[in-house]
Each structure stands twice: as C-alpha cells, then as structure tokens.
Design an enzyme around this catalytic site. Structure first.
Site, PDB file in Angstrom:
ATOM      1  N   HIS A 113       0.880  -1.172   0.000  1.00  0.00           N
ATOM      2  CA  HIS A 113       0.000   0.000   0.000  1.00  0.00           C
ATOM      3  C   HIS A 113       0.921   1.226   0.000  1.00  0.00           C
ATOM      4  CE1 HIS A 113      -2.709   3.004   1.827  1.00  0.00           C
ATOM      5  NE2 HIS A 113      -3.714   2.222   1.488  1.00  0.00           N
ATOM      6  N   ASP A 116       3.462  -4.022   7.925  1.00  0.00           N
ATOM      7  CA  ASP A 116       2.188  -3.331   7.766  1.00  0.00           C
ATOM      8  C   ASP A 116       1.099  -4.385   7.991  1.00  0.00           C
ATOM      9  OD1 ASP A 116      -0.189  -2.337   6.831  1.00  0.00           O
ATOM     10  OD2 ASP A 116       0.646  -1.451   5.011  1.00  0.00           O
ATOM     11  N   GLN A 174      -4.104  -5.132   7.307  1.00  0.00           N
ATOM     12  CA  GLN A 174      -5.079  -6.116   6.826  1.00  0.00           C
ATOM     13  C   GLN A 174      -4.958  -7.463   7.512  1.00  0.00           C
ATOM     14  OE1 GLN A 174      -7.535  -5.166   5.192  1.00  0.00           O
ATOM     15  NE2 GLN A 174      -6.847  -3.271   4.231  1.00  0.00           N
ATOM     16  N   LYS A 191     -10.253  -0.475  10.697  1.00  0.00           N
ATOM     17  CA  LYS A 191     -10.400  -1.663   9.867  1.00  0.00           C
ATOM     18  C   LYS A 191     -10.738  -2.892  10.715  1.00  0.00           C
ATOM     19  CE  LYS A 191      -7.058  -0.069   6.404  1.00  0.00           C
ATOM     20  NZ  LYS A 191      -7.863   0.379   5.278  1.00  0.00           N
ATOM     21  N   CYS A 205      -4.865   2.457  -3.572  1.00  0.00           N
ATOM     22  CA  CYS A 205      -3.591   2.947  -3.004  1.00  0.00           C
ATOM     23  C   CYS A 205      -2.461   1.935  -3.198  1.00  0.00           C
ATOM     24  CB  CYS A 205      -3.722   3.322  -1.531  1.00  0.00           C
ATOM     25  SG  CYS A 205      -4.898   4.632  -1.264  1.00  0.00           S
TER      26      CYS A 205
HETATM   27  N1  7TS Z   1      -1.705  -0.644   4.653  1.00  0.00           N
HETATM   28  C1  7TS Z   1      -2.608  -1.449   4.080  1.00  0.00           C
HETATM   29  C2  7TS Z   1      -2.229  -2.845   3.716  1.00  0.00           C
HETATM   30  C3  7TS Z   1      -3.905  -0.957   3.866  1.00  0.00           C
HETATM   31  O1  7TS Z   1      -4.801  -1.760   3.302  1.00  0.00           O
HETATM   32  C4  7TS Z   1      -4.219   0.366   4.224  1.00  0.00           C
HETATM   33  C5  7TS Z   1      -5.557   0.971   3.935  1.00  0.00           C
HETATM   34  C6  7TS Z   1      -3.229   1.135   4.848  1.00  0.00           C
HETATM   35  C7  7TS Z   1      -1.975   0.604   5.028  1.00  0.00           C
HETATM   36  C8  7TS Z   1      -3.492   2.532   5.317  1.00  0.00           C
HETATM   37  O2  7TS Z   1      -4.343   2.499   6.403  1.00  0.00           O
HETATM   38  P1  7TS Z   1      -4.783   3.879   7.085  1.00  0.00           P
HETATM   39  O3  7TS Z   1      -5.720   3.450   8.151  1.00  0.00           O
HETATM   40  O4  7TS Z   1      -3.553   4.519   7.594  1.00  0.00           O
HETATM   41  O5  7TS Z   1      -5.429   4.679   6.008  1.00  0.00           O
HETATM   42  N2  7TS Z   1      -6.198   0.408   2.824  1.00  0.00           N
HETATM   43  C9  7TS Z   1      -7.258   0.918   2.165  1.00  0.00           C
HETATM   44  C10 7TS Z   1      -7.821   0.265   1.069  1.00  0.00           C
HETATM   45  O6  7TS Z   1      -7.421  -0.798   0.622  1.00  0.00           O
HETATM   46  N3  7TS Z   1      -8.847   0.990   0.623  1.00  0.00           N
HETATM   47  O7  7TS Z   1      -8.957   2.089   1.384  1.00  0.00           O
HETATM   48  C11 7TS Z   1      -7.978   2.046   2.357  1.00  0.00           C
END
Ligand code: 7TS
Length: 410
Positions: A126, A203, A206, A229, A368
């Site tokens: 990501h 990371d 997920q 999430k 992303c």
């Molecule tokens: N890493 C992964 C693997 C993610 O899926 C996401 C968000 C992030 C980092 C960033 O997370 P945040 O909470 O800091 O924004 N993924 C997604 C997506 O797949 N669609 O919208 C957000």
C-alpha cells in the site's frame, strides 16, 4: 463447507448493516478492506465516553480525568494482549497505520540509517508502506530494493534472498495485500531478515483485523495497524515495536505528553509509550478501539479467520464462473478475504456504480497500490472484500449483480 458462526446473527450487531440504500434495497457491504463497519458495542462505548467521562488524559486529578485516563490505558493493555505484545509500554497510539509507519521511518529511520544504506520494500505495498520510505530515501540517500510479485500474486522470495545478501538495514513488508489478499510468510521473512542484521517492519493493517496475530511468534520488530479496519473508530491506530528499539528511538512529534521536563532551550523525553504520543490523543476512539478488541475476542479471531476463508473460497469459485472475469492473486488458501477483479470490456468504476444500484458496496480504483496495478498492466480493479459479518448470501448477491453488469454492457 462449514460455517463457524452465523454471519447473519453477527450482522445484527452492526447498525449500518441494517440500513437500506437507494431508498429500498438492503446494503451488502463488501468494502471492509477500506474500512469496517462498527458494532453497537463500539458505538455505545464512544457515546458513553463522550457523554460521561470526557476529559483530557494524564493531566487532571478530578473524577472525569481519572476515568478518561484509566479507560485510555486499559484499552492499551487490551490491545497489547490482543497481539501478544510483551508489554503495554510497546503499544503506541497513532492516528492510523500510515502515521505508525511514518513514525518508524522518521524516528527509527533517521536515527539508524545513513546515506548509501539499503532498505527492502515490495511491489505489493500500500502507498502507506512505500511513500514514507521513499521520502526518507530521498532525504538521506538510501538505496531501495524491491521484492517483485510473481504471476501467482506472491512475493518472489528468491529475489528477497538476493536483496538480503546486500545486507539491507530494514525490510518493510505487508502481512496481507489489500488488493490480492496474499498472505506473506512474515515469520520466515523475519528470521531471514534478522540473519542478515535487518530490522523488519510489518504493515498489519489487513492482518490484525482478520486473523490471530502474535507479534512474538512472528518474531518481527515493528507492526502497524488501524482501529477503523477492525470494528473500531477512525482516528486511532497502533504502532507496536520491540521495547529496546522503541526505547532507543528519538521522539517523532514534539509537544505535550511526550516530555518529562521542558527548559527554555531543551527538554527531557518522557518514557515509553508517552514519548511518542505528543498532544491530546483520540481518547474516546482509543477506548472504543479497546471495545472493538473485546468484540473481536468475543467472536474469536480463529473463528473470524476461518469464516473468511470459507467465504473467500466460495467467492472465488463463483467469481471464476463468470465469463470474462479475472480475479488477481493467489488461490483462496493463500489469501485473506479480498478479491480484486476485472471484467472484460467494463471499467471497474462502472462495475461499482451498477452494483451500487442494488445496494452492493465494492471499491473500484487502484486501492492505493498503484505500482501493484502497474505490475498487472492495469489502472484499476474492482474489489470485493469480506469480514465476519458477510455471508454466502452476500456473495450470491454480488454474483447476481455482476451478471447484471454484463447484461448492461452487452
Ligand atoms: N496498509 C494497508 C495494507 C492498507 O490496506 C491500508 C488501507 C493502509 C496501510 C493505510 O491504512 P490507514 O488506516 O492509515 O489509512 N487500505 C485501504 C484500502 O485498501 N482501501 O482504502 C484504504
């Protein structure tokens, strides 16, 4: 196929999943990878906090301040236990996964990396686990090596070994891809990284929401994830790091709470975890993240994972039935509950828009992960993702909706 629990029962815990869209169609929410829906218990916890205990933390000695501080710290302990962290002092509240990774890149990275040092990233990251490292690399002069994704949607681990032979200082990798659903062999990758003297940054945006994650068993150094999430609110996330690494790192942001003492021209840094928590944090949201952990523990993370495995296997089977549809990434056994796909002759945004008419929420775009899409010569995919509240019935509605998309586009 066995169902571990009744997803329709679980669904009743989530107010947003009861609503209609487009006036009279029930919502089929298949966009958890972007953000999960929130159960009543989490919403009630947030509302209770703001209605009863709202105060700043670590500052006052009045009743409300003590309640807020106790709730904030007890959530930290719960979150630590949830990922089997050796100590709650290693749980740093951040705004989200992105901020957690920026913290590592800027604090650990600037203190430990020098011009000419190498770091390893992967093609399936990501942007949140690419851009902070690219910014650091540009600023201090790092060399970046990339682990490519093979045709099956898995990391090419032979290339990883070659990169390790160049003795990188850090390996930054996702536990699970937010597009392909690929589950990476983090434990093995961590052992290899350590054999070459590299630190491993995971990371886990997920993975922590969807499966049991034990940071000690994985043997990693840093883990980042977001509350939103995993049934929790937006605005709060976590960086977990090994105590000795966090302890040796300089603060990331300066301000209140991260200091022990301030002089006019200098300051003494606070101890962990406060050293990294500058300014008033998202207090109610952190407490509600604790409630989200309680909720998920109540269902059982093994059960959540196995349920998603059942649903994603079924979804892949049904999706692959549709002529002209391509699902990207590995077979169901090697992935979590994410399916990114394209349909010949139809733009992913059109897929999403037509499904929305029937109340089916899927995301379309690059999610992303632009470099990963480029690897497949794609600009966008449609993505359906699953969580504990999704049932076989939701998958059937998706499939029916996709046949309708095909009809519309002839
Ligand atoms: N890493 C992964 C693997 C993610 O899926 C996401 C968000 C992030 C980092 C960033 O997370 P945040 O909470 O800091 O924004 N993924 C997604 C997506 O797949 N669609 O919208 C957000």
């Amino acid at each position: 196929m066995t169902i571990r629990f009744d997803a329709n029962e679980i669904k009743r815990d989530f107010p947003a999943l009861q609503r209609m869209v487009n006036e009279d169609v029930p919502l089929v929410y298949l966009d958890t990878t972007a953000t999960s829906q929130k159960p009543k218990k989490v919403l009630e916890c947030l509302s209770y906090y703001y209605s009863n205990s709202n105060a700043n933390v670590h500052r006052g000695i009045h009743t409300l301040a003590e309640e807020a501080t106790a709730g904030y710290e007890s959530a930290r302990t719960k979150i630590g236990e949830f990922i089997s962290a050796p100590s709650a002092k290693e749980i740093i509240y951040t705004r989200n996964t992105t901020e957690a990774i920026n913290l590592v890149a800027n604090s650990w990275g600037r203190a430990n990396l020098r011009s000419g040092d190498r770091i390893v990233l992967t093609e399936m990251e990501h942007h949140s686990n690419l851009v902070p490292w690219q910014m650091l690399a540009a600023s201090i002069g790092l060399e970046i090596d990339i682990i490519p994704v093979d045709d099956n949607g898995c990391l090419d681990l032979e290339v990883y070994e070659k990169h390790l032979d160049k003795n990188p200082k850090a390996v930054c990798v996702t536990h699970m891809s937010n597009v392909l659903g690929t589950l990476n062999p983090i434990k093995e990758m961590a052992t290899q990284a350590h054999e070459h003297g590299a630190v491993i940054v995971v990371d886990a945006a997920q993975s922590v929401p969807h499966m049991p994650v034990d940071v000690q068993d994985l043997g990693v150094d840093f883990v980042a994830f977001s509350a939103h999430k995993m049934c929790g609110p937006t605005g709060v996330g976590v960086l977990w790091g090994r105590y000795e690494l966090l302890d040796g790192m300089p603060p990331f942001l300066g301000g209140g709470d991260m200091i022990k003492r301030v002089y006019l021209r200098d300051f003494d840094t606070n101890e962990l975890p406060y050293k990294f928590e500058a300014g008033t944090p998202a207090i109610g949201e952190a407490i509600a993240m604790g409630a989200a952990v309680d909720y998920l523990k109540g269902v059982g993370m093994e059960n959540v994972w196995e349920h998603e495995q059942d649903i994603v296997s079924y979804a892949m089977e049904r999706l692959e039935e549709i002529p002209g549809l391509t699902v990207y990434g590995p077979e169901a056994e090697k992935r979590g509950g994410v399916t990114a796909f394209t349909l010949d002759g139809v733009h992913p945004h059109d897929i999403s828009q037509i499904l929305d008419v029937d109340g089916i929420a899927v995301r379309a775009g690059h999610h992303c992960a632009m470099p990963l899409h480029e690897r497949y010569s794609l600009v966008a995919t449609a993505r359906a993702s699953f969580y504990l509240y999704n049932s076989y019935d939701d998958v059937d509605k998706l499939i029916k909706g996709l046949y309708k998309v095909k009809q519309v586009f002839g």
